[in-house]
Design an enzyme around this catalytic site. Structure first.
Site, PDB file in Angstrom:
ATOM      1  N   LYS A 112       0.829  -1.213   0.000  1.00 59.42           N
ATOM      2  CA  LYS A 112       0.000   0.000   0.000  1.00 59.42           C
ATOM      3  C   LYS A 112       0.854   1.250   0.000  1.00 59.42           C
ATOM      4  O   LYS A 112       0.550   2.217  -0.696  1.00 59.42           O
ATOM      5  CB  LYS A 112      -0.941   0.027   1.217  1.00 59.42           C
ATOM      6  CG  LYS A 112      -2.098  -0.951   1.102  1.00 59.42           C
ATOM      7  CD  LYS A 112      -3.134  -0.687   2.192  1.00 59.42           C
ATOM      8  CE  LYS A 112      -4.181  -1.797   2.217  1.00 59.42           C
ATOM      9  NZ  LYS A 112      -5.032  -1.742   3.401  1.00 59.42           N
ATOM     10  N   LYS A 195      -5.737 -11.120  -6.375  1.00 61.11           N
ATOM     11  CA  LYS A 195      -6.891 -11.378  -5.511  1.00 61.11           C
ATOM     12  C   LYS A 195      -7.982 -10.348  -5.789  1.00 61.11           C
ATOM     13  O   LYS A 195      -7.680  -9.208  -6.172  1.00 61.11           O
ATOM     14  CB  LYS A 195      -6.490 -11.371  -4.033  1.00 61.11           C
ATOM     15  CG  LYS A 195      -6.212  -9.987  -3.491  1.00 61.11           C
ATOM     16  CD  LYS A 195      -6.083  -9.965  -1.974  1.00 61.11           C
ATOM     17  CE  LYS A 195      -5.803  -8.524  -1.551  1.00 61.11           C
ATOM     18  NZ  LYS A 195      -5.536  -8.319  -0.155  1.00 61.11           N
ATOM     19  N   LYS A 198     -11.195  -4.484  -3.227  1.00 62.30           N
ATOM     20  CA  LYS A 198     -12.033  -3.334  -3.576  1.00 62.30           C
ATOM     21  C   LYS A 198     -11.254  -2.295  -4.364  1.00 62.30           C
ATOM     22  O   LYS A 198     -11.843  -1.456  -5.031  1.00 62.30           O
ATOM     23  CB  LYS A 198     -12.706  -2.744  -2.345  1.00 62.30           C
ATOM     24  CG  LYS A 198     -11.776  -2.168  -1.324  1.00 62.30           C
ATOM     25  CD  LYS A 198     -12.563  -1.576  -0.166  1.00 62.30           C
ATOM     26  CE  LYS A 198     -11.623  -1.229   0.966  1.00 62.30           C
ATOM     27  NZ  LYS A 198     -12.195  -1.323   2.275  1.00 62.30           N
TER      28      LYS A 198
HETATM   29  P1  TYM Z   1     -10.318  -6.729   4.909  1.00 60.94           P
HETATM   30  O1  TYM Z   1     -11.374  -5.759   5.299  1.00 60.94           O
HETATM   31  O2  TYM Z   1      -9.377  -6.340   3.829  1.00 60.94           O
HETATM   32  O3  TYM Z   1     -10.965  -8.094   4.509  1.00 60.94           O
HETATM   33  C1  TYM Z   1     -11.935  -8.736   5.330  1.00 60.94           C
HETATM   34  C2  TYM Z   1     -11.789 -10.242   5.233  1.00 60.94           C
HETATM   35  O4  TYM Z   1     -11.980 -10.679   3.877  1.00 60.94           O
HETATM   36  C3  TYM Z   1     -10.870 -11.485   3.474  1.00 60.94           C
HETATM   37  N1  TYM Z   1     -10.627 -11.272   2.041  1.00 60.94           N
HETATM   38  C4  TYM Z   1     -10.511 -12.259   1.141  1.00 60.94           C
HETATM   39  N2  TYM Z   1     -10.591 -13.600   1.255  1.00 60.94           N
HETATM   40  C5  TYM Z   1     -10.459 -14.320   0.124  1.00 60.94           C
HETATM   41  N3  TYM Z   1     -10.248 -13.781  -1.097  1.00 60.94           N
HETATM   42  C6  TYM Z   1     -10.165 -12.445  -1.261  1.00 60.94           C
HETATM   43  N4  TYM Z   1      -9.979 -11.928  -2.471  1.00 60.94           N
HETATM   44  C7  TYM Z   1     -10.292 -11.619  -0.109  1.00 60.94           C
HETATM   45  N5  TYM Z   1     -10.274 -10.274   0.087  1.00 60.94           N
HETATM   46  C8  TYM Z   1     -10.466 -10.082   1.409  1.00 60.94           C
HETATM   47  C9  TYM Z   1      -9.707 -10.985   4.323  1.00 60.94           C
HETATM   48  O5  TYM Z   1      -8.686 -11.939   4.410  1.00 60.94           O
HETATM   49  C10 TYM Z   1     -10.393 -10.734   5.647  1.00 60.94           C
HETATM   50  O6  TYM Z   1     -10.521 -11.923   6.373  1.00 60.94           O
HETATM   51  N6  TYM Z   1      -6.919  -6.106   8.524  1.00 60.94           N
HETATM   52  C11 TYM Z   1      -8.187  -6.758   8.212  1.00 60.94           C
HETATM   53  C12 TYM Z   1      -9.300  -6.400   9.158  1.00 60.94           C
HETATM   54  C13 TYM Z   1      -9.032  -6.644  10.595  1.00 60.94           C
HETATM   55  C14 TYM Z   1      -9.011  -7.904  11.253  1.00 60.94           C
HETATM   56  C15 TYM Z   1      -8.766  -7.625  12.618  1.00 60.94           C
HETATM   57  C16 TYM Z   1      -9.170  -9.229  10.818  1.00 60.94           C
HETATM   58  C17 TYM Z   1      -8.790  -5.696  11.550  1.00 60.94           C
HETATM   59  N7  TYM Z   1      -8.634  -6.285  12.746  1.00 60.94           N
HETATM   60  C18 TYM Z   1      -8.644  -8.647  13.576  1.00 60.94           C
HETATM   61  C19 TYM Z   1      -9.071 -10.240  11.774  1.00 60.94           C
HETATM   62  C20 TYM Z   1      -8.809  -9.955  13.112  1.00 60.94           C
HETATM   63  C21 TYM Z   1      -8.615  -6.331   6.812  1.00 60.94           C
HETATM   64  O7  TYM Z   1      -8.272  -5.266   6.336  1.00 60.94           O
HETATM   65  O8  TYM Z   1      -9.481  -7.164   6.195  1.00 60.94           O
END
Ligand code: TYM
Length: 332
Positions: A112, A195, A198
């Site tokens: 990023k 992957k 968004k």
């Molecule tokens: P975020 O908001 O980017 O994504 C949320 C969840 O969706 C999963 N994900 C995917 N899984 C499979 N294929 C994809 N293309 C794909 N895109 C997204 C992510 O792996 C995630 O599980 N940092 C985290 C949010 C967070 C969090 C936490 C997660 C903050 N605190 C504590 C677990 C525990 C994030 O930005 O996810």
């Protein structure tokens, strides 16, 4: 029941198929035999610029999609991160035991910040994974169900928990990452080497959970495949076809080998239209339910307030333990 914690960033219009399949489907299943805590991580969201009014709306929309996808805000806890102050407070303490180089090795930060350039990258983006560690550790979570892209952040969380425990005495549960192999990574329809995300390059590559079903079907029917004709699961050489097989298998309920047998001798057009049908059949009811919930934002806010209080009771107790261990006077 073992405690589970996971979260997602609020997303402006809709969550996407990667969020739904990689995370929400797992969450829904695991909440049945876990003491589950799910968070909408708005503190994380502001590590990149956000429009305040849109962020508030995105937070509600994301919470509504959790519920519509089957998260039960009565038996599980479903709350908004900024409504529980312990997250920011615990992150501060954890930041003091995190190495600068250690944080700098986080792949998501490197990706990023490289895209943004050094002058527009913020310190918040750098410390993002430390806040994520605070999220998880405040709830004594034993498992953290996520997609593959979050593995490294959960590993950092484990390292920080162990370091804190050895420096200050047993305080934290060391959590384990839970990644469902088949759906660890859902790929972009137009660019199946990347992957689904968004911030993907082409809008046509992203399946939005709240999109109109006709738009979703059209996107899937124009997914990029390859110039061969056979339908086989082989992510290395056939990423587009393999991604469609994954979607169809997970949402349609047949195994990949069964699908390979079923599609033997048939063309990509058939695979695309059956996948489109399966995705639409799975997403349409979630969309309807989410839109219903969003029609009553006051009720949604009430539910979130009650849940924030439940979360606060757990997180506040852990924070008191943390403050005591590091040598602060009792909290007032
Ligand atoms: P975020 O908001 O980017 O994504 C949320 C969840 O969706 C999963 N994900 C995917 N899984 C499979 N294929 C994809 N293309 C794909 N895109 C997204 C992510 O792996 C995630 O599980 N940092 C985290 C949010 C967070 C969090 C936490 C997660 C903050 N605190 C504590 C677990 C525990 C994030 O930005 O996810």
């Amino acid at each position: 029941k073992p405690r589970l914690f996971s979260g997602m960033q609020p997303s402006a219009d809709s969550l996407h198929a990667g969020n739904y399949i990689g995370a929400l489907l797992q969450w829904k299943q695991l909440q049945q035999d876990h003491d589950a805590v799910f968070c909408v991580v708005d503190l994380h969201a502001i590590t990149v610029p956000q429009d305040p009014a849109k962020l508030r709306e995105a937070t509600r929309r994301t919470a509504a999609q959790y519920i519509a996808a089957g998260i039960d805000p009565g038996s599980s806890i479903l709350f908004v991160q900024s409504q529980v102050s312990a997250h920011a407070e615990a992150a501060w303490v954890l930041s003091t035991i995190t190495g600068f180089g250690e944080a700098g090795r986080m792949i998501q930060f490197k990706d990023k910040s490289a895209k943004q350039g050094a002058d527009s990258t913020t310190v918040g983006l750098f410390t993002y994974p430390i806040l994520q560690a605070a999220d998880i550790l405040l709830y004594d979570a034993e498992i953290v169900p996520v997609g593959e892209d979050q593995r490294q952040h959960v590993e950092l969380t484990r390292d920080l928990a162990q370091r804190f425990n050895s420096r200050f005495g047993e305080t934290f549960v060391v959590p384990e990452v839970r990644i469902r192999k088949e759906t660890a990574k859902v790929y972009d329809l137009q660019n199946p080497g990347s992957k689904m995300s968004k911030s993907g390059e082409s809008e046509n590559g992203i399946i939005w959970l709240l999109d109109d079903p006709a738009v979703t079907a059209k996107k899937i029917k124009s997914a990029v495949t390859d110039t061969e004709r056979d339908i086989r699961f082989d992510p290395a050489t056939k990423p587009g076809v393999s991604n469609l097989l994954t979607l169809l298998s997970v949402l349609g309920g047949s195994s990949i080998p069964a699908l390979e047998a079923e599609f033997a001798g048939r063309g990509y057009g058939d695979l695309k239209s059956e996948t489109a049908d399966a995705v639409v059949a799975a997403f349409a009811p979630v969309r309807e339910r989410a839109l219903e919930l969003l029609a009553d934002p006051a009720e949604l806010d009430r539910m979130l307030t009650v849940n924030a209080e439940r979360a606060d009771a757990i997180a506040g107790a852990t924070l008191a333990r943390i403050y005591d261990r590091v040598g602060f006077l009792p909290r007032v």
